[in-house]
Motif scaffolding. Structure first.
Motif, short mmCIF file in Angstrom:
data_model
loop_
_atom_site.label_atom_id
_atom_site.label_comp_id
_atom_site.label_asym_id
_atom_site.label_seq_id
_atom_site.Cartn_x
_atom_site.Cartn_y
_atom_site.Cartn_z
N PHE A 94 0.84 -1.20 0.00
CA PHE A 94 0.00 0.00 0.00
C PHE A 94 0.88 1.24 0.00
CE2 PHE A 94 -3.64 2.60 0.71
CZ PHE A 94 -4.65 1.86 0.14
N ALA A 95 0.44 2.27 -0.69
CA ALA A 95 1.14 3.57 -0.71
C ALA A 95 2.64 3.40 -0.94
CB ALA A 95 0.87 4.32 0.60
N THR A 96 2.99 2.55 -1.88
CA THR A 96 4.40 2.20 -2.08
C THR A 96 5.30 3.42 -2.31
OG1 THR A 96 3.58 0.18 -3.06
CG2 THR A 96 5.90 0.64 -3.38
N GLU A 97 4.77 4.38 -3.05
CA GLU A 97 5.60 5.56 -3.34
C GLU A 97 5.96 6.31 -2.06
OE1 GLU A 97 4.48 8.65 -6.29
OE2 GLU A 97 3.87 6.86 -7.41
N LYS A 101 9.85 6.70 0.46
CA LYS A 101 10.50 7.91 0.98
C LYS A 101 11.18 7.58 2.31
CE LYS A 101 7.30 11.15 -1.11
NZ LYS A 101 6.02 11.83 -0.84
N TYR A 102 10.77 6.49 2.93
CA TYR A 102 11.32 6.12 4.23
C TYR A 102 12.21 4.88 4.18
CZ TYR A 102 7.95 9.37 6.21
OH TYR A 102 7.25 10.50 6.54
N LEU A 103 11.91 4.00 3.24
CA LEU A 103 12.62 2.72 3.20
C LEU A 103 13.24 2.49 1.83
CD1 LEU A 103 9.86 0.47 4.82
CD2 LEU A 103 11.92 1.31 5.94
N PRO A 104 14.40 1.88 1.80
CA PRO A 104 14.99 1.54 0.48
C PRO A 104 14.09 0.56 -0.26
CG PRO A 104 16.45 0.85 2.29
CD PRO A 104 15.23 1.41 2.91
N ARG A 105 14.20 0.61 -1.57
CA ARG A 105 13.37 -0.27 -2.39
C ARG A 105 13.55 -1.73 -2.04
NH1 ARG A 105 12.09 -0.45 -8.49
NH2 ARG A 105 12.57 -2.55 -7.85
N ALA A 164 8.72 -7.03 1.64
CA ALA A 164 7.35 -6.53 1.45
C ALA A 164 6.60 -6.39 2.78
CB ALA A 164 6.59 -7.47 0.52
N LEU A 165 6.96 -7.23 3.73
CA LEU A 165 6.27 -7.20 5.01
C LEU A 165 6.53 -5.88 5.75
CD1 LEU A 165 6.12 -10.48 6.91
CD2 LEU A 165 6.41 -8.45 8.25
N ILE A 166 7.77 -5.48 5.77
CA ILE A 166 8.12 -4.22 6.44
C ILE A 166 7.50 -3.05 5.69
CG2 ILE A 166 10.03 -2.73 7.09
CD1 ILE A 166 11.77 -5.25 7.41
N LYS A 167 7.59 -3.11 4.37
CA LYS A 167 7.01 -2.02 3.57
C LYS A 167 5.52 -1.91 3.81
CE LYS A 167 9.98 -1.69 -0.48
NZ LYS A 167 10.08 -2.08 -1.88
N SER A 168 4.88 -3.07 3.95
CA SER A 168 3.45 -3.08 4.15
C SER A 168 3.08 -2.39 5.48
CB SER A 168 2.95 -4.52 4.12
OG SER A 168 1.62 -4.61 4.47
N ALA A 169 3.88 -2.63 6.53
CA ALA A 169 3.61 -2.00 7.82
C ALA A 169 3.62 -0.48 7.66
CB ALA A 169 4.64 -2.44 8.84
N PHE A 170 4.59 0.01 6.91
CA PHE A 170 4.68 1.45 6.68
C PHE A 170 3.53 1.92 5.79
CE2 PHE A 170 8.93 3.29 7.95
CZ PHE A 170 9.31 2.23 8.75
N GLY A 171 3.22 1.12 4.78
CA GLY A 171 2.19 1.51 3.82
C GLY A 171 0.83 1.69 4.47
#
Ligand code: SF4
Ligand code: SF4
Lengths: 250, 425
Positions: free
Chosen positions: B101-104, B108-112, B116-123
């Motif tokens: 979610f809200a990947t863009e 801004k906070y996490l490297p590409r 996906a799990l960590i990104k999802s928490a932020f998203g």
């Protein structure tokens, strides 16, 4: 006479092979996949008659729905086709348009283990095609020139996009196109080697898929791996051939 | 469920439009993946209901609990002890991290190349779409893998109630002492949050409650050893995902009800799938809600999943806490004892996990193991190689999958999985 069809719907091309009940090839055809693979497949099938059909390739599931066919993965199809050509082979390498696979077989021909390239095109036919174009060679020139090269330029980028710009800048710096071609082939061989070694480290290798027509790839693979590379006649048809054999219950 | 909850969602500060879109995708996926299955146990209707109210009724219940003075704690890992939260008058919710979610914004906070799990928490936070997260009074971040550890440092910028728990990386006496110290510190933090002290009685009751919940899941797992499999892997996974946020008593009762039905099915020799289908054990990274990609591929390719060696699976619920202690400290020790056995790949070495995979493959009569690793997850991807090697030595075929939450690689994944299933036949 009864006949059985195998169709391989790949990302770049579609192959159709017809065999008789004994597995003898009756007919084979190839066409570009184009933007509407199902229409293309339909056109090809209209020209032939068969009792059973088996589909393979990345488009197999679409085909299954449109044509009420049974399906088999490329891995099993190539394994089956390769064994029909070389009955004792236990390793198969298939490099097609957009993917490559290394397959290890049990002595009885069953799949033991396989590896596939991941999402990117490095190490596939597509990579070689784009690089040939960047060098201004046709596909057959590309392989011939690479074989004729006396020196070798190391290409560091695996990614198709970066490799293409690396090639452009090498040409710009006046490097020999032959040497660049050789380096590009070698970079694919390095990639394939890792994949192959994960599934098997000894014995002959049956090389299938369109890229097996590339004589330079065959030679470099044999040199690097120190294993014999067996190429069936018209290796691009092996997937469809294997599927046809499976349709015939062979 | 939309209209009646609009006000609640607005008050929680959700981005209604984005939230609607998320619910739309979720319910479509649920229909396509779960409702399309044949021969589901009737008792799964409870979970269908829970899913239809996932952002509705359950959130309302949590808000009612809050109004009555309880606190809500969110967590991202099975190392956060629910027993302690419950004993101090708080409810623990496992926050799901199973969709992009809200990947863009996230990047801004996490490297590409973050899993996906960590990104999802932020998203979910940045996109303001998770009512659970917005309901929490405290969110626990734990120092497990490097990705999570460092991500929590940045997470602090976007969330105001983060509590970081340290965790050991080695199963030594020192490691155990660290876990104990951190659980004691957590107990104090929760007590401070709720103003309620943990007592012998409250901790005993909490241990009993969570043990019952885990026991029900373990009962469900064991029933999957039968052939034909009485329940699909997808449905069992769903129950396991709901485990993390449902009301514990109601959840336990519902799972036990399913188990009763499954026992009946086994007696009658009926199942969710025909008998003799290739049986697969999935092992690796947790499959958080609503990440159903891999199991959906496997179970539509002619195989059945008979177990999950994962934190959303047996690794997460194996072993109960000994609640016989007479003091809070004794019971805390028992809690440490239980959690210290979790064989997460962040530990080094982590030999128990391999043993558990082999044990599970045997107990559930699996024909093969699919190792599921999230792209960029160093701990599990690293372990996947020795796991594969060890399994192959025992003639258990193993396929290593590396993927994320996107749908881009569906075709490739399907080919790999189908070829693996052909191999098992
Ligand atoms: S895999 Fe490790 S970090 Fe993730 S939930 Fe499980 S224990 Fe926690
Ligand atoms: S352990 Fe792996 S899956 Fe879990 S948060 Fe870390 S990198 Fe992601």
């Amino acid at each position: 006479m009864s006949s059985f069809a195998g169709v391989d719907i790949g990302s770049r091309s579609i192959e159709l092979v017809l065999v008789d009940a004994a597995g003898q090839i009756l007919q084979q055809m190839q066409a570009d996949t184009g933007f509407d693979p199902m229409a293309e497949a339909k056109r090809m099938l209209a020209e032939v008659e068969y009792q059973q059909i088996m589909a393979t390739g990345y488009g197999r599931n679409l085909f299954e729905i449109s044509f009420d066919a049974t399906t088999v993965t490329e891995i099993k199809a190539h394994a089956c086709g390769a064994r029909a050509c070389f009955p004792t082979a236990e390793t198969v390498l298939d490099i097609g348009g957009q993917d490559s696979k290394a397959i290890a077989l049990f002595p009885n021909g069953k799949v033991k283990k396989f590896e596939m390239n991941d999402r990117c095109a490095a190490g596939t036919g597509k990579f070689l095609e784009i690089m040939a174009k960047a060098l201004g060679f046709s596909l057959s020139e590309f392989s011939e020139q690479a074989l004729a090269a006396t020196s070798d330029i190391n290409i560091s980028s695996m990614c198709t996009v970066f490799a293409e710009s690396e090639v452009t800048s090498l040409i710009g710096r006046g490097q020999s196109r032959q040497a660049i071609a050789r380096g590009l082939h070698q970079s694919v061989v390095r990639r394939v080697k890792t994949m192959l070694n994960r599934v098997s480290t000894e014995g002959d290798i049956v090389f299938t898929g369109g890229v097996a027509n590339n004589a330079c790839m065959v030679q470099f693979l044999a040199e690097t791996l120190q294993r014999q590379i067996l190429v069936p006649p018209q290796p691009q048809f092996i997937g469809a051939y294997g599927a046809a054999l499976l349709a015939a219950g062979l | 469920m939309s209209e009646q909850y609009q006000k609640m969602w607005t008050e929680l500060g959700l981005d209604l439009k984005a939230h609607d879109a998320l619910l739309g995708v979720l319910s479509e996926a649920y229909q396509k993946i779960f409702m399309a299955q044949d021969n589901r146990p009737q008792a799964m209707s409870y979970f269908d209901f829970v899913m239809s109210e996932v952002h509705g009724l359950r959130i309302k219940e949590l808000l009612d609990e809050k109004a009555a003075g309880r606190k809500i704690i969110g967590s991202y890992c099975v190392f956060v002890p629910e027993e302690i939260a419950l004993a101090a008058n708080a409810t623990l919710i496992g926050l799901c991290t199973g969709a992009d979610f809200a990947t863009e914004e996230v990047e801004k906070y996490l490297p590409r190349n973050t899993c996906a799990l960590i990104k999802s928490a932020f998203g979910f936070k940045l996109g303001r779409v998770c009512p659970y997260l917005e309901t929490t009074d405290m969110v626990v971040g734990e120092n497990t893998c490097d990705g999570k550890k460092k991500a929590y440092e940045s997470f602090k910028e976007i969330i105001n109630n983060l509590y970081v728990m340290d965790l050991p990386q080695v199963k030594s006496a020192n490691g155990k002492a660290l876990l104990k110290a951190e659980y004691v510190r957590f107990k104090e933090a929760v007590e401070q949050l709720t103003g309620v002290k943990v007592t012998v009685e409250s901790l005993k009751a909490a241990i009993k409650l969570v043990n019952a919940k885990r026991a029900a899941m373990l009962r469900l797992y064991q029933l999957r050893a039968a052939d034909p499999a009485p329940i699909s892997g997808l449905d069992a996974l769903l129950a396991n995902q709901v485990f993390f946020y449902d009301n514990p008593e109601r959840f336990t009762a519902s799972v036990n009800k399913i188990c009763d039905e499954l026992e009946q099915r086994i007696k009658e020799n009926t199942g969710a799938f025909p008998a003799k289908l290739p049986r697969i054990l999935v092992s690796g990274c947790p499959q958080a809600m609503p990440n159903w990609k891999l199991p959906a591929i496997i179970e539509t390719s002619g195989a059945v999943i008979v177990g999950e060696e994962s934190c959303v699976g047996e690794r997460g619920v194996r072993n109960l806490v000994d609640g016989s202690g007479d003091s809070v400290d004794e019971m805390l020790d028992a809690i440490v004892e239980r959690y210290f056995q979790v064989d997460c790949a962040i530990f080094t070495p982590n030999c128990d996990r391999l043993q558990h995979i082999e044990q599970m493959a045997k107990a559930y009569h699996a024909d093969g193991v699919i190792h599921y690793g999230l792209q960029f997850c160093t701990p599990y991807l690293m372990e996947s190689m020795p796991v594969q090697k060890a399994l192959e030595q025992k003639n258990i075929p193993c396929l290593r999958i590396e993927t994320d939450y996107s749908m881009e690689d569906m075709g490739q994944l399907k080919t790999r999985v189908e070829a693996f299933i052909e191999q098992l036949k």
